[in-house]
Design a protein around this motif. Structure first.
Motif, PDB file in Angstrom:
ATOM      1  N   LYS A 180       0.828  -1.207   0.000  1.00 30.67           N
ATOM      2  CA  LYS A 180       0.000   0.000   0.000  1.00 30.67           C
ATOM      3  C   LYS A 180       0.868   1.264   0.000  1.00 30.67           C
ATOM      4  CE  LYS A 180      -4.447  -1.408   2.014  1.00 30.67           C
ATOM      5  NZ  LYS A 180      -5.280  -0.733   1.007  1.00 30.67           N
ATOM      6  N   ASP A 181       1.932   1.254   0.808  1.00 26.76           N
ATOM      7  CA  ASP A 181       2.815   2.422   0.848  1.00 26.76           C
ATOM      8  C   ASP A 181       3.503   2.621  -0.493  1.00 26.76           C
ATOM      9  OD1 ASP A 181       4.155   4.514   2.601  1.00 26.76           O
ATOM     10  OD2 ASP A 181       5.892   3.458   1.770  1.00 26.76           O
ATOM     11  N   HIS A 182       3.959   1.520  -1.077  1.00 21.17           N
ATOM     12  CA  HIS A 182       4.620   1.577  -2.388  1.00 21.17           C
ATOM     13  C   HIS A 182       3.670   2.152  -3.440  1.00 21.17           C
ATOM     14  CE1 HIS A 182       7.516   0.114  -5.461  1.00 21.17           C
ATOM     15  NE2 HIS A 182       6.434  -0.100  -6.172  1.00 21.17           N
ATOM     16  N   LEU A 183       2.446   1.620  -3.477  1.00 19.74           N
ATOM     17  CA  LEU A 183       1.478   2.084  -4.472  1.00 19.74           C
ATOM     18  C   LEU A 183       1.038   3.516  -4.214  1.00 19.74           C
ATOM     19  CD1 LEU A 183      -0.800  -1.055  -5.021  1.00 19.74           C
ATOM     20  CD2 LEU A 183       0.898  -0.103  -6.585  1.00 19.74           C
ATOM     21  N   SER A 184       1.072   3.944  -2.949  1.00 21.28           N
ATOM     22  CA  SER A 184       0.638   5.309  -2.647  1.00 21.28           C
ATOM     23  C   SER A 184       1.536   6.332  -3.341  1.00 21.28           C
ATOM     24  CB  SER A 184       0.624   5.545  -1.134  1.00 21.28           C
ATOM     25  OG  SER A 184       1.950   5.554  -0.599  1.00 21.28           O
ATOM     26  N   PHE A 185       2.828   6.006  -3.478  1.00 19.27           N
ATOM     27  CA  PHE A 185       3.733   6.892  -4.213  1.00 19.27           C
ATOM     28  C   PHE A 185       3.351   6.940  -5.687  1.00 19.27           C
ATOM     29  CE2 PHE A 185       7.455   7.425  -6.936  1.00 19.27           C
ATOM     30  CZ  PHE A 185       7.962   8.638  -6.484  1.00 19.27           C
ATOM     31  N   MET A 186       3.093   5.768  -6.267  1.00 21.09           N
ATOM     32  CA  MET A 186       2.762   5.711  -7.689  1.00 21.09           C
ATOM     33  C   MET A 186       1.419   6.389  -7.961  1.00 21.09           C
ATOM     34  SD  MET A 186       4.228   2.017  -8.845  1.00 21.09           S
ATOM     35  CE  MET A 186       4.341   2.650 -10.511  1.00 21.09           C
ATOM     36  N   ILE A 187       0.480   6.247  -7.037  1.00 20.99           N
ATOM     37  CA  ILE A 187      -0.813   6.916  -7.175  1.00 20.99           C
ATOM     38  C   ILE A 187      -0.623   8.436  -7.165  1.00 20.99           C
ATOM     39  CG2 ILE A 187      -2.963   7.390  -5.919  1.00 20.99           C
ATOM     40  CD1 ILE A 187      -2.971   4.371  -5.174  1.00 20.99           C
ATOM     41  N   ALA A 188       0.267   8.915  -6.295  1.00 15.31           N
ATOM     42  CA  ALA A 188       0.545  10.347  -6.245  1.00 15.31           C
ATOM     43  C   ALA A 188       1.169  10.839  -7.546  1.00 15.31           C
ATOM     44  CB  ALA A 188       1.472  10.657  -5.064  1.00 15.31           C
ATOM     45  N   ARG A 189       2.090  10.065  -8.116  1.00 10.34           N
ATOM     46  CA  ARG A 189       2.729  10.478  -9.362  1.00 10.34           C
ATOM     47  C   ARG A 189       1.746  10.447 -10.534  1.00 10.34           C
ATOM     48  NH1 ARG A 189       5.610  13.890  -8.968  1.00 10.34           N
ATOM     49  NH2 ARG A 189       6.582  13.496 -11.006  1.00 10.34           N
ATOM     50  N   ASP A 190       0.866   9.455 -10.558  1.00 13.50           N
ATOM     51  CA  ASP A 190      -0.165   9.416 -11.602  1.00 13.50           C
ATOM     52  C   ASP A 190      -1.115  10.603 -11.472  1.00 13.50           C
ATOM     53  OD1 ASP A 190       0.913   7.120 -12.599  1.00 13.50           O
ATOM     54  OD2 ASP A 190      -0.686   5.781 -11.956  1.00 13.50           O
ATOM     55  N   THR A 191      -1.379  11.013 -10.235  1.00 15.04           N
ATOM     56  CA  THR A 191      -2.213  12.200 -10.015  1.00 15.04           C
ATOM     57  C   THR A 191      -1.524  13.429 -10.589  1.00 15.04           C
ATOM     58  OG1 THR A 191      -3.131  11.249  -7.979  1.00 15.04           O
ATOM     59  CG2 THR A 191      -3.320  13.633  -8.256  1.00 15.04           C
ATOM     60  N   MET A 192      -0.226  13.561 -10.325  1.00 14.92           N
ATOM     61  CA  MET A 192       0.543  14.667 -10.894  1.00 14.92           C
ATOM     62  C   MET A 192       0.503  14.626 -12.410  1.00 14.92           C
ATOM     63  SD  MET A 192       2.441  17.265 -11.145  1.00 14.92           S
ATOM     64  CE  MET A 192       3.444  17.922 -12.480  1.00 14.92           C
ATOM     65  N   HIS A 193       0.680  13.455 -12.987  1.00 15.13           N
ATOM     66  CA  HIS A 193       0.757  13.361 -14.440  1.00 15.13           C
ATOM     67  C   HIS A 193      -0.573  13.695 -15.113  1.00 15.13           C
ATOM     68  CE1 HIS A 193       4.515  10.606 -13.998  1.00 15.13           C
ATOM     69  NE2 HIS A 193       4.812  11.881 -13.929  1.00 15.13           N
ATOM     70  N   GLN A 194      -1.692  13.340 -14.469  1.00 13.12           N
ATOM     71  CA  GLN A 194      -2.973  13.776 -15.033  1.00 13.12           C
ATOM     72  C   GLN A 194      -3.051  15.297 -15.051  1.00 13.12           C
ATOM     73  OE1 GLN A 194      -6.850  12.105 -14.197  1.00 13.12           O
ATOM     74  NE2 GLN A 194      -5.914  10.247 -13.364  1.00 13.12           N
ATOM     75  N   ASN A 195      -2.682  15.929 -13.935  1.00  9.64           N
ATOM     76  CA  ASN A 195      -2.683  17.388 -13.884  1.00  9.64           C
ATOM     77  C   ASN A 195      -1.688  17.975 -14.879  1.00  9.64           C
ATOM     78  OD1 ASN A 195      -4.417  18.620 -11.565  1.00  9.64           O
ATOM     79  ND2 ASN A 195      -3.548  16.757 -10.682  1.00  9.64           N
ATOM     80  N   GLN A 196      -0.557  17.303 -15.044  1.00  4.70           N
ATOM     81  CA  GLN A 196       0.469  17.763 -15.976  1.00  4.70           C
ATOM     82  C   GLN A 196      -0.057  17.812 -17.397  1.00  4.70           C
ATOM     83  OE1 GLN A 196       4.244  15.643 -15.668  1.00  4.70           O
ATOM     84  NE2 GLN A 196       4.404  15.567 -17.908  1.00  4.70           N
TER      85      GLN A 196
END
Length: 308
Positions: A180-196
């Protein structure tokens, strides 16, 4: 030139091996919307970019970041497969199999869903593979790199939206705090990339490179009388309530019109008849006889010519 730093972008090991979850996690690596896809998509878009330097640099920045995401997931898969007890791989499917038989379902499907991917042992020796969660190999046809930045950025937004959806679903499929902790980082980066990509689309349009509809020339080529009609092609007319059915079009070049009962504009199809040499079925028996006769005559002439 690419440079590899030995440290991972981010990583938290799982609390215990889980070969079944490793199989699921393969979707984020080699699925059609996984990290390998966005990695290659952004890199090829960047390599092919002829636009302003900031877009090329941004694409290569993000594509290179995605290489790191593949490495992170591959490392997680290795941990999930570490010392996995081969004997107990299908234990979780025993009770569901009974239920599947009683319910008339295929027990093999239940076993495969609850078992690890045997290729993780047979093919990769306990490592990740460039494939999805059911073993289908990653394919270069998954990527989009058209050379038109607006069209590409929209595709990137779609890929990140679907990729984030899958990451969130996988997050909710496990109770392992490390995963869960590992995926939480990737989820955050995917959130950034959508905004990007939303920001990049806005930036590109504000600079006048593209309009709402891409490419711009489409407005000149298209038949304008059909360019803003919404055609109701199913029962019911609930679609008439949408923004797409009335008011000014999104490109501000027309007015949306709702066509409740669209009618065909073209004639019934009347395809050309087949050549005799293809031996396809023509429209009438007479045409078939004429074709056979013509083909036979031509064949005799060719044979006679070759014998001379």
């Amino acid at each position: 030139m690419f440079y590899h730093a030995k440290r991972l972008q981010y990583f938290t090991p799982p609390s215990k091996p889980d070969p079944v979850y490793a199989k699921k996690l393969q979707e984020l690596i080699g699925g059609s919307l996984g990290e390998m896809t966005v990695m290659m998509q952004y890199l090829f878009q960047g390599w092919n970019c002829r636009g302003p330097a900031k877009y090329r640099d941004m694409l290569l920045d993000t594509g290179t970041e995605e290489i790191g995401h593949v490495e992170m997931l591959a490392t997680m898969v290795a941990y999930l497969l570490d010392k996995a007890p081969i004997k107990s791989q299908e234990d979780g499917a025993k009770d569901p199999v009974v239920g599947a038989v009683m319910g008339g379902n295929n027990p093999r499907d239940v076993i495969m869903a609850a078992a690890m991917n045997p290729q993780h042992n047979i093919v990769s020796g306990g490592g990740a593979m460039p494939a999805d969660s059911v073993g289908f190999p990653w394919n270069g046809r998954f990527i989009v790199a058209s050379g038109n930045l607006l069209a590409d950025f929209r595709s990137n937004l779609h890929a990140e939206s679907q990729g984030l959806m899958q990451a969130v679903r996988l997050y909710e499929m496990t109770d392992d705090p490390g995963i869960k902790d590992h995926l939480s980082f990737m989820i955050a980066r995917d959130t950034m990339h959508q905004n990007q990509w939303l920001a990049a689309i806005e930036d590109l349009q504000s600079e006048g490179f593209e309009d709402k509809v891409t490419p711009k020339i489409a407005h000149e080529y298209g038949k304008s009388e059909f360019a803003y009609q919404f055609w109701n092609h199913s029962e019911g007319n609930e679609s008439a309530e949408g923004r797409w059915a009335k008011g000014e079009s999104m490109d501000r070049k027309g007015q949306f019109e709702y066509v409740a009962n669209p009618q065909p504009i073209g004639p019934e199809p009347n395809p050309p008849q087949p050549q005799p040499q293809l031996h396809s079925t023509p429209r009438t028996r007479q045409m078939q006889d004429e074709s056979a006769s013509s083909a036979s005559m031509k064949n005799r002439v060719e044979i006679r010519g070759s014998s001379n």
